[in-house]
Design a protein around this motif. Structure first.
Motif, PDB file in Angstrom:
ATOM      1  N   ASN A 254       0.858  -1.185   0.000  1.00  0.00           N
ATOM      2  CA  ASN A 254       0.000   0.000   0.000  1.00  0.00           C
ATOM      3  C   ASN A 254       0.892   1.232   0.000  1.00  0.00           C
ATOM      4  N   PRO A 255       1.084   1.875  -1.163  1.00  0.00           N
ATOM      5  CA  PRO A 255       2.004   3.020  -1.241  1.00  0.00           C
ATOM      6  C   PRO A 255       1.530   4.257  -0.500  1.00  0.00           C
ATOM      7  N   GLU A 256       0.316   4.218   0.071  1.00  0.00           N
ATOM      8  CA  GLU A 256      -0.209   5.380   0.794  1.00  0.00           C
ATOM      9  C   GLU A 256       0.147   5.368   2.274  1.00  0.00           C
ATOM     10  N   ILE A 257       0.702   4.253   2.765  1.00  0.00           N
ATOM     11  CA  ILE A 257       1.089   4.200   4.181  1.00  0.00           C
ATOM     12  C   ILE A 257       2.349   5.028   4.398  1.00  0.00           C
ATOM     13  N   VAL A 258       2.287   5.993   5.303  1.00  0.00           N
ATOM     14  CA  VAL A 258       3.481   6.770   5.669  1.00  0.00           C
ATOM     15  C   VAL A 258       3.721   6.749   7.173  1.00  0.00           C
ATOM     16  N   ARG A 259       2.701   6.274   7.940  1.00  0.00           N
ATOM     17  CA  ARG A 259       2.733   6.310   9.404  1.00  0.00           C
ATOM     18  C   ARG A 259       2.725   7.758   9.898  1.00  0.00           C
ATOM     19  N   GLY A 260       2.330   7.957  11.143  1.00  0.00           N
ATOM     20  CA  GLY A 260       2.098   9.305  11.618  1.00  0.00           C
ATOM     21  C   GLY A 260       3.233   9.953  12.374  1.00  0.00           C
ATOM     22  N   LEU A 261       4.407   9.310  12.392  1.00  0.00           N
ATOM     23  CA  LEU A 261       5.520   9.823  13.179  1.00  0.00           C
ATOM     24  C   LEU A 261       6.729  10.031  12.274  1.00  0.00           C
ATOM     25  N   ASP A 262       7.497  11.085  12.530  1.00  0.00           N
ATOM     26  CA  ASP A 262       8.563  11.485  11.616  1.00  0.00           C
ATOM     27  C   ASP A 262       9.775  10.571  11.617  1.00  0.00           C
ATOM     28  N   TYR A 263       9.926   9.730  12.651  1.00  0.00           N
ATOM     29  CA  TYR A 263      11.186   8.992  12.732  1.00  0.00           C
ATOM     30  C   TYR A 263      11.267   7.796  11.786  1.00  0.00           C
ATOM     31  N   TYR A 264      10.194   7.460  11.087  1.00  0.00           N
ATOM     32  CA  TYR A 264      10.220   6.271  10.230  1.00  0.00           C
ATOM     33  C   TYR A 264      11.070   6.466   8.980  1.00  0.00           C
ATOM     34  N   THR A 265      11.737   5.380   8.569  1.00  0.00           N
ATOM     35  CA  THR A 265      12.486   5.304   7.310  1.00  0.00           C
ATOM     36  C   THR A 265      12.264   3.928   6.710  1.00  0.00           C
ATOM     37  N   ARG A 266      12.366   3.855   5.419  1.00  0.00           N
ATOM     38  CA  ARG A 266      12.238   2.574   4.709  1.00  0.00           C
ATOM     39  C   ARG A 266      10.923   1.859   5.065  1.00  0.00           C
ATOM     40  N   THR A 267      11.006   0.642   5.604  1.00  0.00           N
ATOM     41  CA  THR A 267       9.813  -0.181   5.790  1.00  0.00           C
ATOM     42  C   THR A 267       8.834   0.440   6.783  1.00  0.00           C
ATOM     43  N   VAL A 268       7.567   0.511   6.381  1.00  0.00           N
ATOM     44  CA  VAL A 268       6.470   0.826   7.294  1.00  0.00           C
ATOM     45  C   VAL A 268       5.367  -0.197   7.032  1.00  0.00           C
ATOM     46  N   PHE A 269       4.581  -0.495   8.063  1.00  0.00           N
ATOM     47  CA  PHE A 269       3.526  -1.500   7.884  1.00  0.00           C
ATOM     48  C   PHE A 269       2.398  -1.273   8.875  1.00  0.00           C
ATOM     49  N   GLU A 270       1.240  -1.825   8.537  1.00  0.00           N
ATOM     50  CA  GLU A 270       0.071  -1.765   9.399  1.00  0.00           C
ATOM     51  C   GLU A 270      -0.724  -3.059   9.261  1.00  0.00           C
ATOM     52  N   PHE A 271      -1.249  -3.536  10.393  1.00  0.00           N
ATOM     53  CA  PHE A 271      -2.256  -4.594  10.385  1.00  0.00           C
ATOM     54  C   PHE A 271      -3.608  -3.917  10.568  1.00  0.00           C
ATOM     55  N   VAL A 272      -4.496  -4.082   9.593  1.00  0.00           N
ATOM     56  CA  VAL A 272      -5.726  -3.297   9.533  1.00  0.00           C
ATOM     57  C   VAL A 272      -6.948  -4.209   9.544  1.00  0.00           C
ATOM     58  N   SER A 273      -7.968  -3.780  10.284  1.00  0.00           N
ATOM     59  CA  SER A 273      -9.252  -4.475  10.315  1.00  0.00           C
ATOM     60  C   SER A 273     -10.351  -3.530   9.847  1.00  0.00           C
ATOM     61  N   ASN A 274     -11.367  -4.076   9.204  1.00  0.00           N
ATOM     62  CA  ASN A 274     -12.521  -3.269   8.821  1.00  0.00           C
ATOM     63  C   ASN A 274     -13.732  -3.578   9.693  1.00  0.00           C
ATOM     64  N   GLU A 275     -13.483  -4.175  10.869  1.00  0.00           N
ATOM     65  CA  GLU A 275     -14.580  -4.606  11.740  1.00  0.00           C
ATOM     66  C   GLU A 275     -14.754  -3.749  12.983  1.00  0.00           C
ATOM     67  N   ILE A 276     -13.922  -2.728  13.171  1.00  0.00           N
ATOM     68  CA  ILE A 276     -14.032  -1.922  14.399  1.00  0.00           C
ATOM     69  C   ILE A 276     -14.134  -0.435  14.088  1.00  0.00           C
ATOM     70  N   GLY A 277     -14.680  -0.099  12.938  1.00  0.00           N
ATOM     71  CA  GLY A 277     -14.914   1.297  12.612  1.00  0.00           C
ATOM     72  C   GLY A 277     -13.685   2.002  12.089  1.00  0.00           C
ATOM     73  N   ALA A 278     -13.673   3.328  12.302  1.00  0.00           N
ATOM     74  CA  ALA A 278     -12.631   4.171  11.706  1.00  0.00           C
ATOM     75  C   ALA A 278     -11.244   3.861  12.232  1.00  0.00           C
ATOM     76  N   GLN A 279     -11.160   3.429  13.496  1.00  0.00           N
ATOM     77  CA  GLN A 279      -9.854   3.156  14.094  1.00  0.00           C
ATOM     78  C   GLN A 279      -9.445   1.712  13.806  1.00  0.00           C
ATOM     79  N   GLY A 280      -9.201   1.416  12.535  1.00  0.00           N
ATOM     80  CA  GLY A 280      -8.991   0.045  12.116  1.00  0.00           C
ATOM     81  C   GLY A 280      -7.567  -0.457  12.188  1.00  0.00           C
ATOM     82  N   THR A 281      -6.595   0.437  12.412  1.00  0.00           N
ATOM     83  CA  THR A 281      -5.202  -0.004  12.505  1.00  0.00           C
ATOM     84  C   THR A 281      -4.943  -0.562  13.897  1.00  0.00           C
ATOM     85  N   VAL A 282      -4.751  -1.869  13.982  1.00  0.00           N
ATOM     86  CA  VAL A 282      -4.558  -2.534  15.268  1.00  0.00           C
ATOM     87  C   VAL A 282      -3.077  -2.556  15.657  1.00  0.00           C
ATOM     88  N   CYS A 283      -2.210  -2.588  14.655  1.00  0.00           N
ATOM     89  CA  CYS A 283      -0.765  -2.632  14.898  1.00  0.00           C
ATOM     90  C   CYS A 283      -0.066  -1.888  13.770  1.00  0.00           C
TER      91      CYS A 283
END
Length: 447
Positions: A254-283
């Motif tokens: 997913n090329p749209e993932i940037v994460r919300g914190l400035d310290y990230y470089t290279r790999t970023v990732f998210e585990f996402v659910s569509n079963e708990i509403g808007a706050q779907g990023t669990v990890c």
């Protein structure tokens, strides 16, 4: 009578009927983390504000809008931690862990604080399970922490999660991307929210993470970071995917993932659910190779993730994920009179020392009320103690499931009761091929 005050908005009381679920999850993630070679670190709940400004980033929503910051009595600016990585990195440097064998792999279970609009899965006081690996720069380390998170979800029985990964490059290749983003967003400057207008010159990548519907719509057609990766970053990202494929961990890029914190470089990732509403990023997590140097240390690669426990439990409840039963009452001593209650206290303590859950009357109830209370507790066995039982040193042990009575000596109560519990439990284990000695070992291990 009205309460003096209520719980602060955005905080949650965890009552005994729910706390055992959290304990189960915490126990599971501790065991899994240690199987992966990660060990616990604990850091203070508050840090100097500069730590988060330097690490999280002054242009992020966390720093600009969400931190709980105050001046202490010495006039120092102090902030309640909004996330776990910055404090762990500070502790790693301050305590000289870089002199130990690398990588240093740590985990934490910690509370965090952000001033956000409370909603399901997003509280102002929330809790994270996080891991950090300091000193490993290879794609294998990125894949390992993703595998650790994935193993947590598999162990707990969480389903229907999507792993989304991306690379946001290194400072070298990201410079060209920032330039392209700035040029793109300049065309929409008048439509951006006020916060993003300020980000345009300082850090246009933060606009990609804006929650404003208008900014999100504009950002949807912005240039993609994957088109600007340098050869090294592309090779790193390709290798991460190769490791995940080898470990049979499904993912999507997913090329749209940037994460919300400035310290990230290279790999970023998210585990996402569509079963708990808007706050779907669990990890969510990734690599942050420049953070330790930004905090005053020597250049050293690092990566990690944070997993929101409230969101995880919300998802588990939504999926009706089974939890082990809460530990109940093995035996309740109902007593008649002060002398009998003293004996009940002695016997209960002896059993507790053997790992059994025993209770007796501590409020002065009548016998009938005690038995009703034992029933509410779900006590597996009960014993009534009175003058006759004290005199004969014998009592009747009642199995509350089938109503059978067994005479038992008060002078040899603990050993006899343990034998009875094992014998009664054997009927449920014989079909599994477990004998009495094995069952005793199992029960002892659980104690």
């Amino acid at each position: 009578m009205a309460l003096i005050t209520n719980a602060i908005k955005g905080t949650l009381d965890v009552l005994p009927k729910e706390s055992y679920k959290i304990q189960y999850v915490e126990s599971a993630v501790r065991e899994i983390a240690e199987n992966f070679g990660f060990y616990e670190m604990r850091t203070p709940v508050f840090e100097h504000t500069e730590l988060f400004q330097r690490s999280v980033g002054e242009t992020t929503d966390v720093v600009q809008k969400e931190m709980y910051t105050f001046a202490d009595k010495g006039g120092r600016s102090i902030t309640l931690r909004p996330e776990g990585t910055a404090g762990a990195a500070r502790a790693f440097l301050e305590n000289g862990l870089f002199n130990e064998a690398l990588p240093q792999k740590i985990y934490y279970l910690t509370s965090c604080y952000r001033y956000e609009k409370p909603q399901a899965g997003r509280l102002r006081e929330f809790h994270q399970f996080g891991v950090e690996a300091f000193g490993a720069g290879s794609p294998a380390q990125d894949a390992e922490i993703i595998a650790l998170a994935n193993e947590v979800f598999n162990y707990l029985g969480v389903k229907n999660l999507t792993l989304e990964i991306n690379s946001i490059g290194c400072p070298a290749c990201r410079a060209a991307y920032q330039k392209a983003l700035k040029a793109y967003f300049e065309n929409y400057k008048s439509d951006l929210c006020e916060t993003c207008k300020g980000r345009l010159d300082r850090n246009p990548m933060r606009i990609l993470d804006c929650k404003s519907p208008v900014c999100s719509k504009i950002a949807a057609d912005a240039p993609k970071i994957l088109d600007y990766l340098c050869d090294d970053c592309r090779a790193h990202f390709d290798a991460v995917q190769q490791y995940l494929n080898t470990m049979q961990i499904d993912f999507t890029v997913n090329p749209e993932i940037v994460r919300g914190l400035d310290y990230y470089t290279r790999t970023v990732f998210e585990f996402v659910s569509n079963e708990i509403g808007a706050q779907g990023t669990v990890c969510g997590g990734g690599r942050y190779d420049g953070l330790l140097e930004e905090l005053g240390g020597k250049p050293m690669p690092a990566c990690g993730f944070g997993m929101g426990l409230e969101r995880l439990l919300l998802l588990m409840d939504a999926q009706n994920t089974p939890f082990p039963d809460r530990k109940g009452c093995d035996i309740y001593f109902a007593s008649m009179g002060d002398k009998a209650n003293l004996e009940a206290a002695r016997l209960a303590l002896d059993l507790r020392n053997e790992g059994l859950a025993a209770q007796f009357d501590t409020v002065g109830r009548a016998l009938k009320a005690q038995m009703k209370y034992a029933d509410k507790l779900g006590a597996l066995y009960t014993v009534v103690l009175g003058d006759n039982e004290l005199e004969t040193r014998k009592a009747q042990l009642k199995n509350m499931k089938d109503g059978t009575l067994t005479e038992i000596s008060l002078d040899d109560f603990t050993d006899t009761f343990q034998s009875i519990v094992i014998k009664d439990a054997m009927s449920g284990f014989e079909s599994l091929g477990i004998d009495e000695a094995q069952l005793a070992e199992i029960l002892g291990g659980n104690n």
